[in-house]
Structure formats: structure tokens, C-alpha cells
Design an enzyme around this catalytic site. Structure first.
Site, short mmCIF file in Angstrom:
data_model
loop_
_atom_site.label_atom_id
_atom_site.label_comp_id
_atom_site.label_asym_id
_atom_site.label_seq_id
_atom_site.Cartn_x
_atom_site.Cartn_y
_atom_site.Cartn_z
CE1 TYR A 121 -9.45 64.25 32.90
CE2 TYR A 121 -10.99 62.60 32.09
CZ TYR A 121 -10.53 63.90 32.12
OH TYR A 121 -11.16 64.87 31.37
CG ASN A 206 -11.24 63.80 25.68
OD1 ASN A 206 -10.06 63.82 26.01
ND2 ASN A 206 -12.02 64.86 25.75
CB SER A 229 -16.27 48.21 25.59
OG SER A 229 -16.36 47.24 26.59
CD GLN A 251 -18.97 45.02 26.23
OE1 GLN A 251 -18.12 45.89 26.12
NE2 GLN A 251 -19.58 44.79 27.38
CD GLU A 319 -13.04 45.73 27.73
OE1 GLU A 319 -13.72 45.85 26.69
OE2 GLU A 319 -13.03 46.58 28.62
CG ASP A 353 -19.84 45.91 32.75
OD1 ASP A 353 -18.65 45.61 32.55
OD2 ASP A 353 -20.69 45.98 31.84
CG HIS A 412 30.83 47.33 38.86
ND1 HIS A 412 31.03 48.54 38.26
CD2 HIS A 412 29.48 47.18 38.91
CE1 HIS A 412 29.85 49.08 37.96
NE2 HIS A 412 28.89 48.27 38.34
#
Lengths: 422, 422
Positions: A121, A206, A229, A251, A319, A353, A412
Site C-alpha cells: 500500500y 491512514n 515517527s 523528525q 524507532e 531514510d 497418536h
């Protein structure tokens, strides 16, 4: 930027948006519609939510070629270089199937197989990031996934941003569809007349996309639901205030909910960074966003000593973590929880990044305690392989039967005994 | 057992119980109560659902010692041998942190760290399986998880089955608590006065446990939600009917929703297995369960040739796959989706359930398309490590800034440029 004397536990956990009851219902209805009406439902929702009436759902090769032209050869070659770095780093994560044998003739192992198909996505509008296309697609490509399906919402004229299409071509996406929101997730999970279903769905989106991924989880695999983030910079007195301030703001400019935090043992540095942030904010294009983020979730924590500072960082499980200490490698050894760790002053976070190679899809909101950056393992799966010889089964048959009977599972026990005419 | 000529796609997907609206609400209320009232809520729900009034929530070391005595030295040593095999196999999955450098002084890598703490849910009552304790706990132990917390509902007298406690001691569980259902999942996710929260929750449970895991997902990590067990046996004319029938029934006896399927190219074998299943069913202690499972979800598919048969198996993506062909290794090479693959007649499926070493926690209901057996990776996480040298950043600074500006993220560009006084 505020300076706080760190005492005891701190946290940058922000409540994750789990949606309202109305949003959940609406997502469930959209998914139901896509499941029953397929392409018709996709068209209906794309008109409703994106304002585009589409005759053709799939992006054509002409559209992709036009995008490549629009981006231009210089930018294309920079994106290609970044893609090369990302493919290289992820290539090192590839794993072989393996097995081990013993003298009884037993063979045990793991067979590693790529997923057949993956859906990626890609958000629309201003959040359309080509780097995100590379980071989500390339690990799947490197893993050996044959079918990589991108979905992304079109603008009102039915167009997709050129940079996104160009990145998709470089990354090796096999199909691109003009569909966004919960309806796109439904199409990937259940399939429509045009779009075959996939095994796993990744990529940010979203709240509707996030809720839809949560709903289809189990029918298909999904990646972690990403929160806003965050960066934590851990610095001693060797840190350089201007550089640290610049990294904090990189950031903060993402999102008013982003979090930029400095943990330091140096009061002098704390004060300098605080001033430098205020100064650098002044002429930033995305100043309003960055300012609000710094205001709400930014902080400089002053720790008694490096041991306490490291403890704070592990509590935060950030993160992104930048380590700006005299001996960053040594400091890193003590870090237990972080998505990506950047060492030293030349490892500014945007390096990761865009360019270095490691993935920028990282665990947020403290989930680095238990989650990993997106990686090649996420696009493969393992099968255990068990081959017992007659000798090995004969030797262990009685024990296995006893364990089965301890659990009350007679069939079994009889299954292993059947091999020896019992 | 019915014989079906296989034409086109087949599926053993069963609808997974996702709970009623009432069950979802009840789980949400229980979780809320545990979050706010901690131990008091745990006691309240344990009295309500398990009929036990507990003074002490934690299992004492005396209780564990008693359990060990009750199980007896012979059985203890068999469980220990099984645990040894499981620990060995999982030990081979352990991975090292790694890094790579280049001549510019760049270092990139992955730091692998075990999770700090893991919660293991163990169902109560008749589904209390010591093998399940070993299979869920040992991969965490091998991964290096320091705190492994077991929760399991007590009977009316506040007791836990001896075999479960004995297995927990062998596996190296660090705490055992008498709590089950959604309330136990709440305690693991949020913590109470006595129980510290964990980072990840694994282990099977009833619908309330499954719904609660789904609710807390995101706050903590969870394993896959398991569906009913299933086996597919792929055999050519070399298969031995009695052994295949016995293995099919070992799956069928688990649960009326379990699925036991034979895919074969041999009509003769199909007919022999069909008869052998009926015969073996006759004197099985869990006959009623096995019979209903065979009736509802059992089938023998007759395929035109081995290629078609393999295709069918890949469509099914079974939890357990036994390959009983002349060249099982060769056949295996063509299998893309299966949780565990058992090769040849001496690799009866219960060998893997109890003893061989690979995990018996496996992806069910077609999720082997994208999921793996429980393994050591599930109890570790990765952190990316990025160290750029001055030279490397200087060389790439301009490209990184261009990529950032393409995405409209000016502060990202300025962060890298700040290093060179721009």
C-alpha cells in the site's frame, strides 16, 4: 525546547489511533462490498473518496514511462543508486534452507520459501513518498517474491504521482492499481475480477487503511501498524549542538505527533541544543508542523550519568536512535531496544531514510521492544522438515507412545506403533 | 472415508471462529477490569469462570516439586529427552548479529537481541498438554529471553495439572500464575500488582483467549491465532494403507473440526486407506471425535498424476504434510506451502508432535502460505545499525538532500548538510 531533569521512568508512548466505532463500521462495510462486488465496488469507492472516475483500474506502461520522463535522468539515477544500496543490504539478510543429519539417519531442517505474492500500500496525496515504495518493495523482491502488487489512490484526474511510479518501476513492482483506502486493502485480501488476492499486505496508510489491515489480518499476513515517527538522540559532551538540533527537526517536520527527544549527560549541550532548535525552527518550510511536534512531544532529558541515560533510552525503545558519544560502538552494546541505531555524527538519520540501505520501515511507539525493521524474513516463510529413519523411530517409538498416552491421545500412540506391526 | 476425484482447486479452509459480538464485548470488559483493578480482577474472574477462590495467585515451588514426584522419574526423563531434542533443533536457528564494512569506512548491520520477557498461555482442563508447554517455552529460552511467564487456569480446587507443571520446570519457565481466559491475557499485556507485563504473548487458547490476544495486539506482540489442526498426506502407490490411516486418525482425534486428507495418485491405495480408516476407527477411545472430523473434513483426493497432486497440496497449504512417495526428498522440492513436512514412512506425524525437535506450533488453515512454525526468530528482534564515515557522507550528501527535497522534507536535507557547514 524544554529541558527536563530525568528522574525515574520516562516514556514517549503516544496513544495510537484505533479509530472510532463509526470508522470501524465503515471499514467493515467497505470490505464487505469489495468482497461481494469486486471491481465495481473499487470504482464506486474511488469515485466517492478520491473523486476520480476510472475506466481503467490498472496503471499502464505508458503512464509509467511518462513518469520516468517527468522525474528526469539525474533523479532517476539517484533513486537507482539508493535502490541498489537497499537491495544490497537486504541481500545480506537472505537465508538458505538448512538441514542437519545424525548417524541414525535422521534429517531435520528448515525449508525457506519466499511468499508467492505481496501487496504494497502506498498512500496518496502529500504523503506520497518514493523512498517508501523502495523500502516496502525491495525486501520482497530480494526475498524472491514473484508477484508484487502496488495499490495507491489516484488524484481527481486519476493520476498517480510520477515519483511513486518511477520508484515502483525501479523497485520491480509487477502490477500497479489505482485504488486506495480500505477498498484497496479489501481487493488485496479477497481479490476482485481484475486483482488476484495476495498473501501479505505491507505499507503505511491512514486510519481507514490501518483498520482494514487489522480486519483482514488472519486471512492474509500484515506488517505492524505504524505509529507516528520518533527519534531519540543519545549524546555526551562530545555532541555538536547544531547537528543534533538539525536531526531532531528532521523528525519533527514529519508530523505534529512525531517525537524528537535528546537524552544527554551534558547540561551545556542540553542548553545549546535547546537554543539551536529554536533558531533552526525559524526558517523551516514545515515550521508549523515541526514546532507543534517539538512543543507536544519534544524534550531534552538530562541524565545523571551515561548508565542512567542508556537506561532511559531502553525505556523509550525508540524507532530511530542516534548515538553521539565519544565511543558510539561501546555505547551501542548496551542498547537493547531500538529500531535503527545511527552511530556518530556522520550518521545523520536521513542517511537511513533514503540511502544507506537498511530499511526505514521501523517499529514505532515502543514496539522496538518486540519488533524489527521490515526485512527479508518478512517475505519468506519456513517449513520444518522431519525425516526419521527406521532405526530412529524404532529406538524412540515407545517414548513417543508414552508421551501421547500421557496426553490421552491414543491414536497418536497407535500411529507410531503401526510402523512396527503393533 | 470418502474418495473424491480431484478436479480443479480444492480447499480445506474452515471458517475461523472470530467470536460473537457478545463475546467481543465481554472480552473488552474483562480486559478493562484487569487494567484498572489488577490482581483483584484476576481473582474475581478466576472465581467466576474457573470456580476457584485463590489466596495465592502464583504457583509455589512446593507445588512444582509435588508435580514432579507425581509424574515420576521415568516419565520425567522422557519429557527431558524430548525437551533436549527441541532445544537442540531450536539452538540451530540462533542467529548472530552481523555487520559489513566498505573501504569508505561505512558499517551496516543488524543487531539481534532477545525479547526481555514473554508470556505463555497454557489452556486448562482436558486440553492441558505438557508437549505444548515445551514447544512454546523452549524457543524463547533458546533465544535468550530472561523472563518467561506461564499463565494457566486452575481447576476448582486451585490446582494445575502435574504434567504441565513438570514440563514447565523442565523447560525453564521463570514464573507460573494461576490465571486463564481473557483475564490472564490482560494481566500479561498490562501487568497487575503481582504480574509484570510482558513483551509478547504466545500459546493456544479458547475463543476468549484468542479474542483477547487480538485486542492487546499492538500493545504487545502475539503469535498467530491457531485454527483447528490438519494433516495432508501425499502418497503414490508405494504408500502403506494401514500406516496412512493411522496417521490420518492421529489428526482426526484432536477435534471435530480437525481435518485429515489424503492426496494420492493410486486408486488402489485410496480404496485401501478408506477401508483402513473405517476399521481403525472402530476401537479408538476418542472415536466419536475422530469419526465426526473424518465425516466433516476428511477426504481422499485421487489425482491424475504426481504433478497435479503436488499442485493440490500447494493449494491446501497444510499445517502438517506427510510425503509417502518413492522419492520423498524429490517430491518435497516441489512443495511451496506447508507448516511441517514429514518425509517417508518412519516420519509419522506424532514424531514431530512430541519428540523430534522441530516445533509443533504450526500455521493452520492455509496460513502456511505466509507463516512459519514457531521459532527462535519469534523471540528475538533486530535493530539496524548504520555508521557512516565523514567520507561516505560527504560523497552522498548531495544525493540524500535531493531525495529529501523531492519529498518536500527540507529539514531532512538540512540535517545532512549541517555536517558540512551548509
Amino acid at each position: 525546547m524544554k529541558i527536563i531533569e530525568a528522574k525515574g521512568n520516562i516514556s514517549i508512548k503516544r496513544s495510537i489511533d484505533t479509530g472510532t466505532e463509526d470508522q470501524r463500521k465503515s471499514v467493515q462495510e467497505i470490505l464487505r462490498d469489495v468482497k461481494s462486488d469486486g471491481d465495481d465496488a473499487l470504482r464506486k469507492f474511488t469515485e466517492k473518496f478520491d473523486g476520480a472516475r476510472l475506466s481503467e483500474l490498472r496503471v499502464s506502461s505508458e503512464e509509467i514511462e511518462e513518469a520516468v520522463k517527468e522525474i528526469g535522468p539525474e533523479m532517476m539515477s539517484i533513486i537507482e543508486e539508493a535502490a541498489g544500496n537497499i537491495a544490497d543490504f537486504h541481500g545480506k539478510q537472505r537465508r538458505n534452507s538448512w538441514f542437519d543429519t545424525d548417524e541414525k539417519g535422521t534429517l531435520l531442517g528448515q525449508k525457506i520459501t519466499p511468499l508467492d505474492s505481496v501487496g504494497v500500500y502506498v498512500p496518496g496525496g502529500t504523503a506520497a513518498y518514493p523512498s517508501s515504495v523502495l523500502m516496502n518493495v525491495l525486501p520482497a523482491k530480494v526475498a524472491g517474491v514473484e508477484r508484487i502488487v502496488m495499490v495507491t489512490p489516484p488524484d481527481e484526474k486519476g493520476r498517480i504521482p510520477a515519483a511513486v511510479l518511477a520508484a515502483a518501476r525501479i523497485a520491480g513492482v509487477t502490477e500497479i492499481w489505482k485504488a486506495g483506502g480500505a477498498q484497496a486493502i479489501g481487493a488485496l485480501a479477497y481479490g476482485t475480477e481484475s486483482i488476484a488476492p495476495v498473501d501479505k499486505i505491507v505499507g503505511p496508510g491512514n486510519i481507514y487503511v490501518a483498520l482494514a489491515k487489522r480486519e483482514v489480518f488472519g486471512d492474509v499476513a500484515i506488517d505492524m501498524i505504524a505509529g507516528p515517527s520518533e527519534i531519540v538522540i543519545l549524546a555526551d559532551e562530545t555532541g555538536i549542538a547544531g547537528e543534533i538540533a538539525a536531526d531532531l527537526l528532521s523528525q519533527a517536520e514529519h508530523d505534529v505527533n512525531a517525537s524528537a527527544v535528546l537524552v544527554t549527560t551534558s547540561r551545556k549541550l542540553a542548553e545549546e541544543v535547546s537554543a539551536a532548535v529554536d533558531e533552526a525552527l525559524a526558517d523551516l518550510p514545515r515550521r508549523e508542523i515541526a514546532e507543534e511536534s517539538v512543543e507536544r512531544f519534544g524534550a531534552i532529558y538530562l541524565a545523571e550519568d551515561m548508565e542512567k541515560a542508556v537506561e532511559l533510552v531502553n525505556d523509550l525503545a525508540p524507532e530511530h536512535l542516534e548515538i553521539m558519544t565519544g565511543q558510539p560502538m561501546e555505547t551501542m552494546a548496551k542498547i537493547r531496544h531500538a529500531g535503527a541505531i545511527f552511530l556518530g555524527r556522520y550518521s545523520s538519520e536521513p542517511v537511513g531514510d533514503y540511502f544507506a540501505g537498511p530499511n526505514h520501515v521501523l517499529p514505532t511507539n515502543g514496539t522496538a521492544r518486540f519488533s524489527s525493521p521490515l526485512n527479508v524474513d518478512d517475505f519468506t516463510k519456513k517449513s520444518s522438515v522431519i525425516s526419521y529413519s527406521e532405526k530412529a523411530l524404532r529406538e524412540n517409538c515407545g517414548k513417543i507412545a508414552k508421551l501421547a498416552r500421557l496426553e490421552g491421545l491414543e491414536a497418536h500412540a497407535r500411529a507410531v506403533e503401526a510402523r512396527f506391526g503393533k
